[in-house]
Motif scaffolding. Structure first.
Motif, PDB file in Angstrom:
ATOM      1  N   HIS A  87       0.823  -1.210   0.000  1.00  0.00           N
ATOM      2  CA  HIS A  87       0.000   0.000   0.000  1.00  0.00           C
ATOM      3  C   HIS A  87       0.862   1.267   0.000  1.00  0.00           C
ATOM      4  O   HIS A  87       0.531   2.243  -0.685  1.00  0.00           O
ATOM      5  CB  HIS A  87      -0.951  -0.005   1.198  1.00  0.00           C
ATOM      6  CG  HIS A  87      -2.077  -0.977   1.044  1.00  0.00           C
ATOM      7  ND1 HIS A  87      -3.084  -0.814   0.120  1.00  0.00           N
ATOM      8  CD2 HIS A  87      -2.337  -2.143   1.677  1.00  0.00           C
ATOM      9  CE1 HIS A  87      -3.930  -1.832   0.197  1.00  0.00           C
ATOM     10  NE2 HIS A  87      -3.500  -2.665   1.134  1.00  0.00           N
ATOM     11  N   HIS A 100      -3.182  -7.999  -4.680  1.00  0.00           N
ATOM     12  CA  HIS A 100      -2.928  -7.721  -3.267  1.00  0.00           C
ATOM     13  C   HIS A 100      -2.250  -8.949  -2.645  1.00  0.00           C
ATOM     14  O   HIS A 100      -2.569 -10.075  -3.016  1.00  0.00           O
ATOM     15  CB  HIS A 100      -4.262  -7.442  -2.589  1.00  0.00           C
ATOM     16  CG  HIS A 100      -4.138  -6.967  -1.186  1.00  0.00           C
ATOM     17  ND1 HIS A 100      -3.832  -7.804  -0.143  1.00  0.00           N
ATOM     18  CD2 HIS A 100      -4.257  -5.731  -0.660  1.00  0.00           C
ATOM     19  CE1 HIS A 100      -3.789  -7.089   0.968  1.00  0.00           C
ATOM     20  NE2 HIS A 100      -4.036  -5.829   0.689  1.00  0.00           N
ATOM     21  N   CYS A 111      -5.381  -7.922   5.942  1.00  0.00           N
ATOM     22  CA  CYS A 111      -4.435  -6.842   5.700  1.00  0.00           C
ATOM     23  C   CYS A 111      -4.599  -5.763   6.775  1.00  0.00           C
ATOM     24  O   CYS A 111      -5.716  -5.303   7.014  1.00  0.00           O
ATOM     25  CB  CYS A 111      -4.691  -6.251   4.327  1.00  0.00           C
ATOM     26  SG  CYS A 111      -3.752  -4.746   3.992  1.00  0.00           S
ATOM     27  N   VAL A 113      -3.821  -2.760   6.606  1.00  0.00           N
ATOM     28  CA  VAL A 113      -4.052  -1.443   6.001  1.00  0.00           C
ATOM     29  C   VAL A 113      -5.489  -1.326   5.485  1.00  0.00           C
ATOM     30  O   VAL A 113      -6.204  -0.400   5.839  1.00  0.00           O
ATOM     31  CB  VAL A 113      -3.056  -1.170   4.862  1.00  0.00           C
ATOM     32  CG1 VAL A 113      -3.316   0.193   4.228  1.00  0.00           C
ATOM     33  CG2 VAL A 113      -1.626  -1.269   5.375  1.00  0.00           C
ATOM     34  N   CYS A 114      -5.917  -2.268   4.669  1.00  0.00           N
ATOM     35  CA  CYS A 114      -7.229  -2.150   4.022  1.00  0.00           C
ATOM     36  C   CYS A 114      -8.251  -3.153   4.552  1.00  0.00           C
ATOM     37  O   CYS A 114      -9.431  -3.077   4.198  1.00  0.00           O
ATOM     38  CB  CYS A 114      -7.100  -2.283   2.507  1.00  0.00           C
ATOM     39  SG  CYS A 114      -6.712  -3.950   1.936  1.00  0.00           S
TER      40      CYS A 114
HETATM   41 ZN   LIG Z   1      -4.515  -4.229   1.932  1.00  0.00          ZN
END
Ligand SMILES: [Zn+2]
Length: 116
Positions: A87, A100, A111, A113-114
């Motif tokens: 990311h 991804h 994940c 982050v997301c």
């Molecule tokens: Zn992610």
């Protein structure tokens, strides 16, 4: 500015991989090249769940001239770092990574982050 938080860059050739990456360990890597002013341009990020040295040898002689790497204390740490690297450096739009990062076989880690 985003950082891979890895050692290097080093030439992506077999004997340099062995000289730099001496432990058998999970870990992370970035592949790319250095521009004229010695800035590392990352084009691909990845990880190994068990042996980052061995994984880097798969990439020698291909499209990348330099690598950076780091060791991880666990498979989970390697996965989470790969996600952050992916990311931080623009995901599939900026990197050659088309997908991804996948969580390791047998896990359903998300994940950080997301959330995917
Ligand atoms: Zn992610």
């Amino acid at each position: 500015m985003a950082s891979l938080e890895m050692k290097g860059p080093f030439p992506l050739i077999d004997n340099e991989v062995d000289r730099q990456v001496t432990r058998e360990s999970p870990g992370n890597y970035g592949l790319g090249f250095t521009s004229g002013d010695d800035i590392f341009i990352v084009q691909y990020v990845g990880r190994s769940d068990d042996d980052v040295n061995n994984r880097l040898h798969d990439w020698t002689g291909k499209n990348y001239s330099k690598f950076k790497y780091s060791y991880a204390n666990s498979t989970k740490e390697a996965f989470q770092k790969e996600c952050r690297n992916y990311h931080d450096f623009g995901g599939g739009k900026e990197l050659n990574n088309k997908m991804h990062p996948d969580s390791p076989d047998g896990t359903n880690w998300k994940c950080p982050v997301c959330g995917n």
